[in-house]
Design a protein around this motif. Sequence first.
Motif, PDB file in Angstrom:
ATOM      1  N   TYR A 749       0.830  -1.192   0.000  1.00  0.00           N
ATOM      2  CA  TYR A 749       0.000   0.000   0.000  1.00  0.00           C
ATOM      3  C   TYR A 749       0.875   1.257   0.000  1.00  0.00           C
ATOM      4  O   TYR A 749       1.929   1.299   0.657  1.00  0.00           O
ATOM      5  CB  TYR A 749      -0.899   0.015   1.247  1.00  0.00           C
ATOM      6  N   ARG A 754      -6.537   2.625  -0.319  1.00  0.00           N
ATOM      7  CA  ARG A 754      -7.485   2.630   0.798  1.00  0.00           C
ATOM      8  C   ARG A 754      -8.062   1.221   1.007  1.00  0.00           C
ATOM      9  O   ARG A 754      -8.293   0.481   0.048  1.00  0.00           O
ATOM     10  CB  ARG A 754      -8.658   3.583   0.526  1.00  0.00           C
ATOM     11  N   TYR A 756     -11.384   0.353   3.145  1.00  0.00           N
ATOM     12  CA  TYR A 756     -12.510   0.698   4.005  1.00  0.00           C
ATOM     13  C   TYR A 756     -13.246  -0.582   4.391  1.00  0.00           C
ATOM     14  O   TYR A 756     -13.449  -1.475   3.564  1.00  0.00           O
ATOM     15  CB  TYR A 756     -13.487   1.623   3.281  1.00  0.00           C
ATOM     16  N   GLU A 767     -10.784   2.320   8.318  1.00  0.00           N
ATOM     17  CA  GLU A 767      -9.865   2.459   7.187  1.00  0.00           C
ATOM     18  C   GLU A 767      -8.480   2.162   7.713  1.00  0.00           C
ATOM     19  O   GLU A 767      -8.091   2.638   8.775  1.00  0.00           O
ATOM     20  CB  GLU A 767      -9.910   3.858   6.584  1.00  0.00           C
ATOM     21  N   LYS A 771      -7.836   6.975   7.085  1.00  0.00           N
ATOM     22  CA  LYS A 771      -8.108   8.004   6.090  1.00  0.00           C
ATOM     23  C   LYS A 771      -9.603   8.000   5.766  1.00  0.00           C
ATOM     24  O   LYS A 771     -10.021   7.612   4.677  1.00  0.00           O
ATOM     25  CB  LYS A 771      -7.265   7.779   4.846  1.00  0.00           C
ATOM     26  N   THR A 772     -10.383   8.452   6.726  1.00  0.00           N
ATOM     27  CA  THR A 772     -11.840   8.442   6.575  1.00  0.00           C
ATOM     28  C   THR A 772     -12.421   9.839   6.420  1.00  0.00           C
ATOM     29  O   THR A 772     -13.640  10.002   6.440  1.00  0.00           O
ATOM     30  CB  THR A 772     -12.488   7.762   7.789  1.00  0.00           C
ATOM     31  N   ASN A 796     -10.540  12.938  -0.752  1.00  0.00           N
ATOM     32  CA  ASN A 796      -9.925  11.935   0.116  1.00  0.00           C
ATOM     33  C   ASN A 796      -8.965  11.050  -0.683  1.00  0.00           C
ATOM     34  O   ASN A 796      -7.924  10.624  -0.164  1.00  0.00           O
ATOM     35  CB  ASN A 796     -11.013  11.078   0.759  1.00  0.00           C
ATOM     36  N   LEU A 797      -9.297  10.804  -1.934  1.00  0.00           N
ATOM     37  CA  LEU A 797      -8.485   9.932  -2.781  1.00  0.00           C
ATOM     38  C   LEU A 797      -7.412  10.691  -3.542  1.00  0.00           C
ATOM     39  O   LEU A 797      -6.589  10.081  -4.237  1.00  0.00           O
ATOM     40  CB  LEU A 797      -9.382   9.193  -3.780  1.00  0.00           C
TER      41      LEU A 797
END
Length: 847
Positions: A749, A754, A756, A767, A771-772, A796-797
């Motif tokens: 990663y 991500r 989730y 997450e 990273k939510t 977020n991405l």
Amino acid sequence: MKIKSIVLCITLLFTVVSNVPQVATAETLYNEAYRPQFHFTCPANWMNDPNGLVYYEGEYHLMYQYNSSGDWGYDWGNAVSTDLVHWEDLGVGIEYSSSLGKCWSGSAVVDWNNTAGFQSGSEKALVAMFTSETVDPWYKGKQSLAYSNDKGRTWTYYSGNPVIPERDNFRDPKVFWHSGTNRWISVIYPGLLFWSNNLKNWDELSNPGIPSGECPDLFELPIEGSTQKKWVVTYQAGKYKIGNFDGNKFTSDTGELQAPGNFYVGQSWSDIPASDGRRIWIGWLNYAPDGPWRGGAMTLPVVYTLRDIPGVGQRIVANPVTELQSLRNNHYNFQNQTINPGSNLLTSNNINGELLELVAEFQPGTGTEFGFEFRRGGGTTPVKVKYTTSDKKISVSAGTAKSTNPAVTAQVIHSSSNTIKMHIYLDRSILSVFGNDGETWQDMPFKAEAANIGAEVYSVGGSVTLKNLDIWKLNSAWGTPTPEPTPGNIITNTYEAEAGSLGGAARVQNASNASGGKVIGNLNTMGDYVQVSNVNGGTGGNASLVISYSNGYDSARSLSVYVNDTFKQQVSFGTTGGWNTFRDTASISISLNAGTGNTIKIQRDGNDNPAADIDKFTVAAPNNSSTPSPTPPTPSPIPTPSPTPTSSPTPAPSPTPDFDGVTAVSVTTAMTIDGNLNESVWDINTNAGKGVIGAPNNSVTFGTLWDNNNLYVGVKVLDGNLYNDSTNIWEDEGVEIYIDSNHNHGTTYDSSDRQYIKGYNDTSLFEVSNKTTGVQHGWSAIAGGYSIELAIPWSNLGLTPSAGIVIGFDIGCNDDDNSGARDTQLVWKGTVDNFRNTSAFGDLKLN
């Protein structure tokens, strides 16, 4: 001073390193009957240890021990590549010196700050440190320098050589810059460490803690699924230790370990950019080939990482570099096939060849042995990859196997998911096998008759489930492609990029040296593209594409190629040294429809490193006046010793497009994220039915949508037994959503990935890296199960959405059937390692 070594009569008068290209055409030299087609070999004569591996300005330099007349290294051979796959021979790089002796093994670095003072122009100096040897056999060695100011094309000896005086059994320096102490470090056999501020003056470090072994290397490796790293020292025959290094001493945390692979020695590339971050390794496969090249071949280039293997501990794993995917041609896929003794899955579908790549996942059953056979036919013993259930070992064999040093041996696979994975590369005379995502690695040279190209998957003593099998026929890296044969003539057309349609910020720019005086540039943001239409596919079938481009950056860049709106592959554009200097890419194998209704598009996708300027497209397509001839007869399968062999029914596959993912539909409807999925725009019909843990008894379907703010994911789960009673969310009922937003298919990663997890009857969201931010989520009970819904902000991405963007994506579903730990897991495309490895994710495209 530099001279060409063709002036042989005066080479002894100057301390100069020569550069004599070993001229040969790929068509005549690299197509011998037993020449490997994508494992590196020198054009002719002797080759052994890889030396001087360094990356600079978009090029991977591969030098090696070379001898034009005898055995064992005498000079350094020299090759360069922009993609680790297609290599250009540069002749002899560093030549024997009458005063210093033979050029034995060593390494090379980029002297970014000109600490040695060798730089004479705008290019950074490449500096090689190697052993000079004058007394056989290996009694005395001294360390010397050579440098290059023209990107490794010519090399000059340092006038102050040797930089470390002669001593007994003293060789194989590996140099690197240690940022912690701000100085150069050299690890040298037998187990010695030296330091320097300028590469010229070296001091020895006491009590270095380095084990004694030929060709040592010292570097940091990331631990998969973690942000941590550990130092590793490697040495002869794949041995290594894991520990820590403070710039003065290596402290080992382990005893001596054995890395996967059966190479004699190897080395890692220096100066790989931090934006890449890989530790790329190649080894020397020591065997006696059948051809004008002697001493063997190099292994495939691989990426080293550390993995915590349950019950074993931290170990090096090795996986082939993704650049090898550029060789892929025709693609076939099978899923959930029962393989019995006598099955003929591949033979019945006419799948065979001498150059193949296979990615397979098995679930053991009643069979005691299973795997693949290659180069079948003519009554000879085939080349075999097999897994035996009694000892849990994977092994390779052949009736005409070549002996290697060290020998290829069976290796244990540790599987925590009750599945066995094999990643296989079949070259013309070398079989390379990686087990369970690089936990094992075996290379076996062999000799087989050209007519014997049969292949088959098999089982002995019972059945095995072939959960998934991807097969690609591969092209040669040496300009001798091996696509499905297309008889008849070839029609070639050129399409100027500026005549195509543009998307996003792409624009026409002037370039006087371009074929039409113009190029398409500014392909910098995701979704920017240039597309040419009305491409002539002739009578249809296999065709080739060459792209003319310029790249003024100091490193290689990449963009994505689409054919008829289907993703083909990512293409590397090596540096051309200026924006008005043009070069052609290597030939790209594509498939076109008959006639002029084809399109070719170059686009900046999420995993690309923009950008090159595009000049023109050249397409060579079949132009047959009659229908294609039938496929040649398939070699008969070798009988399996079973009284009543039966084959499971299998659908005949057709070549599978590279993009076989899902599309997210663009919506303007206001979405309520409550888990009910009651908006009319939802289409929850894509099945996630691939079992990776246990024997699943639930069913999972999902759908995706998008707008300018969010990616929306909806999932329905039908399951009669629902539990939420564990501390860890992944041990209960729940849905996992995996995203690889830069689409790099990494084996670990990074910041763009991500995981989730939304649990049944759970108000929280997990997450893996917390990273939510901004993510909306909900769940709802439905008849026979539950549903979940997520709105994931593009912010977020780290993406700006636009139609055509492709990201990595997968769905997983955890199932607890008995109020304990997780019993089963289903996924859409990936593996049980989705939580730490994105390489098997599927594709999601914004429509």
